[in-house]
Design a protein around this motif. Sequence first.
Motif, PDB file in Angstrom:
ATOM      1  N   GLU A 166       4.803  15.045  -2.086  1.00 34.08           N
ATOM      2  CA  GLU A 166       4.817  14.254  -3.315  1.00 34.08           C
ATOM      3  C   GLU A 166       3.673  14.568  -4.272  1.00 34.08           C
ATOM      4  O   GLU A 166       3.744  14.244  -5.453  1.00 34.08           O
ATOM      5  CB  GLU A 166       4.789  12.759  -2.955  1.00 34.08           C
ATOM      6  N   VAL A 167       2.566  15.162  -3.778  1.00 38.93           N
ATOM      7  CA  VAL A 167       1.462  15.499  -4.687  1.00 38.93           C
ATOM      8  C   VAL A 167       1.864  16.694  -5.550  1.00 38.93           C
ATOM      9  O   VAL A 167       2.701  17.519  -5.166  1.00 38.93           O
ATOM     10  CB  VAL A 167       0.166  15.822  -3.911  1.00 38.93           C
ATOM     11  N   HIS A 187      -7.582  17.203  -2.625  1.00 39.76           N
ATOM     12  CA  HIS A 187      -6.427  16.794  -3.449  1.00 39.76           C
ATOM     13  C   HIS A 187      -5.098  17.078  -2.758  1.00 39.76           C
ATOM     14  O   HIS A 187      -4.050  17.049  -3.402  1.00 39.76           O
ATOM     15  CB  HIS A 187      -6.443  17.461  -4.826  1.00 39.76           C
ATOM     16  N   GLY A 188      -5.155  17.379  -1.457  1.00 38.79           N
ATOM     17  CA  GLY A 188      -3.912  17.586  -0.717  1.00 38.79           C
ATOM     18  C   GLY A 188      -3.247  16.260  -0.378  1.00 38.79           C
ATOM     19  O   GLY A 188      -3.774  15.177  -0.665  1.00 38.79           O
ATOM     20  N   GLY A 189      -2.078  16.346   0.248  1.00 41.54           N
ATOM     21  CA  GLY A 189      -1.345  15.141   0.619  1.00 41.54           C
ATOM     22  C   GLY A 189      -1.991  14.424   1.795  1.00 41.54           C
ATOM     23  O   GLY A 189      -2.855  14.971   2.483  1.00 41.54           O
ATOM     24  N   ILE A 190      -1.569  13.188   2.032  1.00 42.33           N
ATOM     25  CA  ILE A 190      -2.084  12.378   3.135  1.00 42.33           C
ATOM     26  C   ILE A 190      -1.136  12.495   4.330  1.00 42.33           C
ATOM     27  O   ILE A 190       0.083  12.396   4.179  1.00 42.33           O
ATOM     28  CB  ILE A 190      -2.192  10.898   2.712  1.00 42.33           C
ATOM     29  N   GLN A 215       0.837  -1.200   0.000  1.00 44.91           N
ATOM     30  CA  GLN A 215       0.000   0.000   0.000  1.00 44.91           C
ATOM     31  C   GLN A 215       0.878   1.258   0.000  1.00 44.91           C
ATOM     32  O   GLN A 215       1.947   1.276   0.607  1.00 44.91           O
ATOM     33  CB  GLN A 215      -0.974   0.004   1.189  1.00 44.91           C
ATOM     34  N   SER A 216       0.410   2.272  -0.705  1.00 46.77           N
ATOM     35  CA  SER A 216       1.201   3.499  -0.792  1.00 46.77           C
ATOM     36  C   SER A 216       0.291   4.688  -1.080  1.00 46.77           C
ATOM     37  O   SER A 216      -0.677   4.576  -1.837  1.00 46.77           O
ATOM     38  CB  SER A 216       2.249   3.368  -1.904  1.00 46.77           C
ATOM     39  N   ALA A 217       0.570   5.813  -0.452  1.00 45.58           N
ATOM     40  CA  ALA A 217      -0.163   7.052  -0.710  1.00 45.58           C
ATOM     41  C   ALA A 217       0.841   8.205  -0.726  1.00 45.58           C
ATOM     42  O   ALA A 217       1.972   8.060  -0.258  1.00 45.58           O
ATOM     43  CB  ALA A 217      -1.235   7.279   0.363  1.00 45.58           C
ATOM     44  N   ARG A 228      -1.833  22.194  -1.388  1.00 43.96           N
ATOM     45  CA  ARG A 228      -1.660  20.747  -1.284  1.00 43.96           C
ATOM     46  C   ARG A 228      -1.415  20.303   0.166  1.00 43.96           C
ATOM     47  O   ARG A 228      -0.943  19.218   0.423  1.00 43.96           O
ATOM     48  CB  ARG A 228      -0.511  20.288  -2.192  1.00 43.96           C
ATOM     49  N   ALA A 229      -1.756  21.182   1.127  1.00 43.55           N
ATOM     50  CA  ALA A 229      -1.713  20.800   2.536  1.00 43.55           C
ATOM     51  C   ALA A 229      -2.816  19.768   2.796  1.00 43.55           C
ATOM     52  O   ALA A 229      -3.815  19.722   2.059  1.00 43.55           O
ATOM     53  CB  ALA A 229      -1.912  22.033   3.409  1.00 43.55           C
TER      54      ALA A 229
END
Length: 207
Positions: A56-57, A85-88, A49-51, A79-80
């Motif tokens: 990285e976004v 659509h921000g990062g995880i 699994q990867s996010a 992208r906070a």
Amino acid sequence: MPTAKLFNMAGDQVGEVALSEAVFGVEPNESVLHDSVKNHLANCRQGTQSALTRAEVSGGGRKPWRQKGTGRARQGSIRAPQWTHGGIVFAPKPRSYSYVLNKKVKRLAMKSALSAKAAAGEIIVIDSIKMDSIKTKDFRAFLNAVKADGKSLVVTPAKDEIVVKSARNIPGVETSMANLINVYDILKAKYLVLDKEALTVIEEVFA
């Protein structure tokens, strides 16, 4: 001393087999069984699994609006994590979940699983599991004859492609070699169907 009935493939009882007290007669240890099953399932996990994290976004290189004076909350990037659509936050990354279990614990778990099956009368010993050709219908008839038509683990002394291919399309039925059996498969199965030679191998290995 625990015993098990000995059948032929036609389902006729041809005798009785004495099971090793050291392998099939121990007091099952539930804690050790739990540890062994947990270890097996952890070792089976792929861990792929990867996010994407906020680093990285794509996008978000520019501050969306000035720090003060707009009446809105201060923001540094679109992208906070709080943005669509921000990062995880703490994004999962590929990793290995496997770990090594103590040898004595593994051995005790195997003896506990086999002893639990023996105590419940769920071990069926066959004088010889042999088939002339790959026939699922014939293999199902064999399991019905020995009253092991539910979830069953069929154990042979060595790899037998004919037996494996005959059993693989029967729901709930799995096959294994005597030197590859594991606690999880034993506990998952309702019946443990052992070739007599496979029983000898198991007793030699775990006694």
